[in-house]
Design a protein around this motif. Structure first.
Motif, PDB file in Angstrom:
ATOM      1  N   GLY A 187     -47.109  41.608  -0.256  1.00 16.11           N
ATOM      2  CA  GLY A 187     -47.615  40.513   0.576  1.00 16.11           C
ATOM      3  C   GLY A 187     -49.041  40.085   0.281  1.00 16.11           C
ATOM      4  N   LEU A 188     -49.577  40.476  -0.893  1.00 17.32           N
ATOM      5  CA  LEU A 188     -50.948  40.056  -1.232  1.00 17.32           C
ATOM      6  C   LEU A 188     -50.992  38.584  -1.615  1.00 17.32           C
ATOM      7  CD1 LEU A 188     -51.322  43.160  -1.358  1.00 17.32           C
ATOM      8  CD2 LEU A 188     -52.828  42.798  -3.294  1.00 17.32           C
ATOM      9  N   ILE A 189     -49.888  38.099  -2.172  1.00 18.26           N
ATOM     10  CA  ILE A 189     -49.796  36.674  -2.495  1.00 18.26           C
ATOM     11  C   ILE A 189     -48.540  36.125  -1.844  1.00 18.26           C
ATOM     12  CG2 ILE A 189     -51.139  36.585  -4.631  1.00 18.26           C
ATOM     13  CD1 ILE A 189     -48.631  37.113  -6.206  1.00 18.26           C
ATOM     14  N   LYS A 190     -48.576  34.828  -1.513  1.00 20.87           N
ATOM     15  CA  LYS A 190     -47.450  34.225  -0.794  1.00 20.87           C
ATOM     16  C   LYS A 190     -46.372  33.738  -1.756  1.00 20.87           C
ATOM     17  CE  LYS A 190     -50.707  32.084   2.214  1.00 20.87           C
ATOM     18  NZ  LYS A 190     -51.717  32.182   1.261  1.00 20.87           N
ATOM     19  N   GLU A 191     -46.835  33.072  -2.841  1.00 19.14           N
ATOM     20  CA  GLU A 191     -45.882  32.507  -3.803  1.00 19.14           C
ATOM     21  C   GLU A 191     -45.647  33.502  -4.943  1.00 19.14           C
ATOM     22  OE1 GLU A 191     -44.602  29.572  -3.060  1.00 19.14           O
ATOM     23  OE2 GLU A 191     -45.903  29.354  -1.308  1.00 19.14           O
ATOM     24  N   ASP A 192     -44.738  33.146  -5.852  1.00 20.92           N
ATOM     25  CA  ASP A 192     -44.554  33.967  -7.048  1.00 20.92           C
ATOM     26  C   ASP A 192     -45.857  33.973  -7.843  1.00 20.92           C
ATOM     27  OD1 ASP A 192     -41.976  34.765  -6.622  1.00 20.92           O
ATOM     28  OD2 ASP A 192     -41.085  32.999  -7.585  1.00 20.92           O
ATOM     29  N   PRO A 193     -46.200  35.116  -8.461  1.00 21.76           N
ATOM     30  CA  PRO A 193     -47.478  35.190  -9.184  1.00 21.76           C
ATOM     31  C   PRO A 193     -47.565  34.136 -10.287  1.00 21.76           C
ATOM     32  CG  PRO A 193     -46.051  37.056  -9.731  1.00 21.76           C
ATOM     33  CD  PRO A 193     -45.449  36.378  -8.545  1.00 21.76           C
ATOM     34  N   GLN A 194     -48.725  33.449 -10.347  1.00 22.17           N
ATOM     35  CA  GLN A 194     -48.899  32.376 -11.332  1.00 22.17           C
ATOM     36  C   GLN A 194     -49.414  32.954 -12.647  1.00 22.17           C
ATOM     37  OE1 GLN A 194     -51.160  29.100  -9.796  1.00 22.17           O
ATOM     38  NE2 GLN A 194     -50.133  29.145  -7.821  1.00 22.17           N
ATOM     39  N   VAL A 195     -48.605  33.801 -13.273  1.00 26.54           N
ATOM     40  CA  VAL A 195     -49.035  34.481 -14.497  1.00 26.54           C
ATOM     41  C   VAL A 195     -49.214  33.497 -15.643  1.00 26.54           C
ATOM     42  CG1 VAL A 195     -48.456  36.270 -16.180  1.00 26.54           C
ATOM     43  CG2 VAL A 195     -47.939  36.619 -13.759  1.00 26.54           C
ATOM     44  N   SER A 196     -48.242  32.559 -15.805  1.00 25.54           N
ATOM     45  CA  SER A 196     -48.370  31.637 -16.946  1.00 25.54           C
ATOM     46  C   SER A 196     -49.535  30.673 -16.739  1.00 25.54           C
ATOM     47  CB  SER A 196     -47.066  30.874 -17.155  1.00 25.54           C
ATOM     48  OG  SER A 196     -46.643  30.309 -15.942  1.00 25.54           O
ATOM     49  N   GLU A 197     -49.869  30.363 -15.475  1.00 22.32           N
ATOM     50  CA  GLU A 197     -51.026  29.497 -15.225  1.00 22.32           C
ATOM     51  C   GLU A 197     -52.325  30.241 -15.502  1.00 22.32           C
ATOM     52  OE1 GLU A 197     -48.450  29.800 -13.335  1.00 22.32           O
ATOM     53  OE2 GLU A 197     -47.739  27.841 -12.653  1.00 22.32           O
ATOM     54  N   LEU A 198     -52.303  31.566 -15.215  1.00 17.61           N
ATOM     55  CA  LEU A 198     -53.505  32.373 -15.442  1.00 17.61           C
ATOM     56  C   LEU A 198     -53.719  32.611 -16.943  1.00 17.61           C
ATOM     57  CD1 LEU A 198     -55.815  33.907 -14.096  1.00 17.61           C
ATOM     58  CD2 LEU A 198     -54.322  35.892 -13.891  1.00 17.61           C
ATOM     59  N   PHE A 199     -52.618  32.689 -17.678  1.00  9.39           N
ATOM     60  CA  PHE A 199     -52.697  32.871 -19.136  1.00  9.39           C
ATOM     61  C   PHE A 199     -52.047  31.671 -19.814  1.00  9.39           C
ATOM     62  CE2 PHE A 199     -52.984  37.085 -17.368  1.00  9.39           C
ATOM     63  CZ  PHE A 199     -53.882  37.749 -18.171  1.00  9.39           C
ATOM     64  N   PRO A 200     -52.681  30.500 -19.799  1.00  8.13           N
ATOM     65  CA  PRO A 200     -52.025  29.318 -20.349  1.00  8.13           C
ATOM     66  C   PRO A 200     -51.706  29.512 -21.834  1.00  8.13           C
ATOM     67  CG  PRO A 200     -54.344  28.873 -19.899  1.00  8.13           C
ATOM     68  CD  PRO A 200     -54.041  30.215 -19.341  1.00  8.13           C
ATOM     69  N   GLY A 201     -50.500  29.107 -22.213  1.00  6.85           N
ATOM     70  CA  GLY A 201     -50.105  29.187 -23.607  1.00  6.85           C
ATOM     71  C   GLY A 201     -49.734  30.578 -24.067  1.00  6.85           C
ATOM     72  N   ARG A 202     -49.678  31.514 -23.115  1.00  8.78           N
ATOM     73  CA  ARG A 202     -49.382  32.882 -23.532  1.00  8.78           C
ATOM     74  C   ARG A 202     -48.042  33.384 -22.998  1.00  8.78           C
ATOM     75  NH1 ARG A 202     -53.168  36.584 -24.730  1.00  8.78           N
ATOM     76  NH2 ARG A 202     -51.336  37.861 -25.072  1.00  8.78           N
ATOM     77  N   ALA A 203     -47.673  32.951 -21.802  1.00  8.61           N
ATOM     78  CA  ALA A 203     -46.473  33.531 -21.201  1.00  8.61           C
ATOM     79  C   ALA A 203     -45.370  32.491 -21.075  1.00  8.61           C
ATOM     80  CB  ALA A 203     -46.786  34.088 -19.827  1.00  8.61           C
TER      81      ALA A 203
END
Lengths: 321, 289
Positions: A305-321
């Motif tokens: 419950g630390l974040i509400k939505e699905d983790p924005q991993v690809s936004e945090l690592f653009p072009g990587r995931a």
């Protein structure tokens, strides 16, 4: 008059702070170097940054780096978003939380990773001398100290307990700064603590026992923290970002293959005792972040419950995931 | 116009000076008292250091977390030989001095402007009472958001905290005008500016100086706090770095340094007080002792 008073005070403050209110416009020094400001907490984790400056990797890229000490991710994120820092060092949990609340931060270079070796990592769950707690599953119902609630510490400790077959739901997490943990363990004020270097070594020297490597339990190559900037800077000045990344990657490789150099540089920007510098376990400094591990952490955060939505991993690592 | 008599507020806030001795009292006790005080003060410090030296050697506290006084003082001595230490002291004093100066300037201007106009004073009273108790520390997130981690965010906290200390004193000072003196001044046809210069200013000055003294201490506390938590450069930040490096001897050495700075600041403001208020009975009485 309240308005008058407030406007007066604001005018004074504005006059004083005008220079600090600007965006991330970069200056150039007389020698033709571009001045950048990097926010970094003065701990072991940012040794490659200091080492890279020392080795001239940033200068080669035409950058003059000013490192500004922060007290952690809580200040690094607003510092970068407000344009006070061009880049900053922050842990992936803080950054995923920032993204979840709509702050446009993105990773540019890896920061620090777990060694991936059980019992030889730079962070661990430890218990006081003579404790009945022998492994992570015994932590069910125990009072466990972490440096920040709702962050990477409690998330990975819960995961370690789950992995070991215990029930993490009724662990009582309590907030305690890392520097206070060895003393709290020695006085048995907490049943266990998640502690990182250099306080892990201090705690173990004080008689504490290591029961689990929570970062290793979470992922075999856990990326703990990264260097980041804003989407705006990345879009507006891709060349600057490119230069920083190149220099940073050189610095990370150099640090990874020269641990004695990491220990040397620690003596320059921290106040650590020489003996302690020689005794601590160093983290890993691979130039590449493990996107997979960030996804794992992100999923755990969602579950906790630390974040509400699905983790924005690809936004945090653009072009990587 | 003669100076107004000592206002009650200023007298109680003035240093606890013994009552002025009767004229022509023998000189001996006069000379012995200050010397005795200094001796007692030194004795107190020595006793404190002795306890500090002994306690870490007992099972009460581990010397790993509270190094004995001798070790800490040795570390402090080492530090004072480095340029880094003095840069930090300079940064701390700069933030303190600038913040206090702005706070005092704003408080004097607004205090006199609002204090001398009863309508304005009544109109703002509740707002002031609302804003004044907000702890500056609670504004740290706001300060970081607006000014980042630069000196400006430290200044914002320092100014906010010190301003109220001085402002409220000035308001009380302005309100403490002797009505007879005021009517006399009016009867002699003194204008608004002349009354401010010759009547209100000397009446409010002891209050103002008291406010400055309170503000100076609060400003130093907030300067260190801001550096410690926000990470703007100065002694507070050095303490934070030492703390995250697990170096308790350096932490305590720097804490002792901030304590010495506090004493120096207080002594400085006291000297200023004696200079500015040398005509005032509370200071004249003290000087005679």
């Amino acid at each position: 008059m309240p308005r008058r008073l407030l406007t007066g005070a604001c005018a004074v403050l504005l006059a004083v702070g005008a220079s600090a209110c600007g965006g991330s416009d970069t200056e150039t020094t007389e020698g033709g170097l571009t001045k950048i400001t990097v926010g970094a907490i003065p701990i072991v984790d940012v040794a490659p940054l200091h080492l890279g400056i020392d080795q001239g990797y940033f200068e080669t890229q035409g950058l003059e780096v000013e490192v500004k000490n922060t007290s952690g991710g809580a200040q690094a994120v607003p510092g970068v978003v407000s344009g006070d820092f061009d880049f900053a060092f922050g842990n992936v949990t803080s950054l995923l939380v920032a993204r979840d609340s709509g702050l446009p931060v993105q990773t540019v270079a890896n920061g620090v990773s777990s060694t991936g070796k059980e019992g030889e990592d730079f962070g661990a769950i430890v218990v006081p001398e003579g404790s009945d707690i022998k492994s992570a599953k015994d932590l069910a119902g125990a009072k466990v100290a972490v440096n920040n609630l709702k962050n990477i510490g409690d998330t990975t400790v819960r995961n370690s307990v789950r992995t070991d077959g215990g029930d993490p739901s009724n662990i009582q997490f309590t907030e305690l700064p890392f520097p206070d943990m060895p003393a709290a363990l020695e006085k048995k004020e907490v049943d266990a603590a998640w502690v990182v270097e250099p306080f892990l070594t201090t705690a173990l020297d004080g008689g504490a026992t290591e029961i689990a490597s929570n970062f290793v339990d979470a992922h075999e190559q856990l990326t703990v923290a990264v260097y980041f900037t804003t989407e705006e800077t990345a879009k507006k000045d891709p060349e600057l970002v490119e230069k920083f990344v190149t220099a940073m990657n050189h610095s990370l490789s150099y640090a990874e293959s020269n641990p004695e150099e990491v220990r040397r540089i620690l003596g320059t920007y921290t106040e650590m005792d020489q003996q302690l510098i020689e005794d601590i376990r160093l983290p890993a400094f691979p130039p590449d972040s493990s996107i997979d591990s960030v996804q794992t952490i992100g999923d755990m955060m969602k579950e906790d419950g630390l974040i509400k939505e699905d983790p924005q991993v690809s936004e945090l690592f653009p072009g990587r995931a | 116009m003669t100076a107004p008599s000592a206002p009650a507020g200023a007298a109680s806030a003035a240093p606890a000076a013994p009552p002025p001795p009767a004229k022509k009292s023998p000189p001996r006790p006069r000379r012995r008292l200050p010397g005795g005080d200094a001796l007692l003060g030194t004795g107190g410090v020595l006793a404190f250091l002795l306890i500090w030296e002994i306690v870490p050697r007992t099972p009460l506290v581990s010397a790993d977390y509270l190094p004995p006084a001798s070790e800490v003082l040795a570390t402090l001595a080492e530090r004072t030989a480095t340029a880094k230490f003095w840069t930090a002291v300079g940064d701390t004093l700069a933030a303190w001095g600038l913040g206090l100066a702005i706070a005092v300037g704003a408080a004097v201007l607004l205090g006199f402007a609002i204090g001398t106009v009863p309508v304005l004073r009544a109109y703002t009273a509740s707002t002031v009472e609302f804003l004044r108790p907000i702890p500056s520390v609670a504004l740290i997130p706001l300060a970081i958001l607006i000014y980042g981690t630069d000196i400006a965010s430290t200044l914002m906290l320092v100014i906010y905290a010190a301003f109220w200390q001085v402002y409220v004193q000035v308001l009380y000072g302005v309100a403490d005008i002797d009505p007879v003196a005021d009517q006399t001044a009016r009867a002699y046809g003194l204008g608004r500016w002349a009354r401010i210069r010759h009547l209100i200013w000397p009446t409010a000055l002891p209050y103002l100086i008291t406010g400055v003294r309170l503000g100076a201490a609060v400003a130093l506390i907030l300067t260190i706090t801001a550096q410690l938590t926000i990470g703007s450069p100065g002694l507070g930040q050095e303490i934070a770095v030492a703390q995250s490096s697990g170096a308790p001897d350096v932490v305590y050495a720097l804490i002792v340094a901030t304590g010495i700075l506090g004493v120096a600041v207080n002594t400085g403001v006291r000297a200023l007080e004696r200079r500015v208020l040398r005509w005032h009975p509370s200071v004249r009485g003290e000087a005679a002792v």
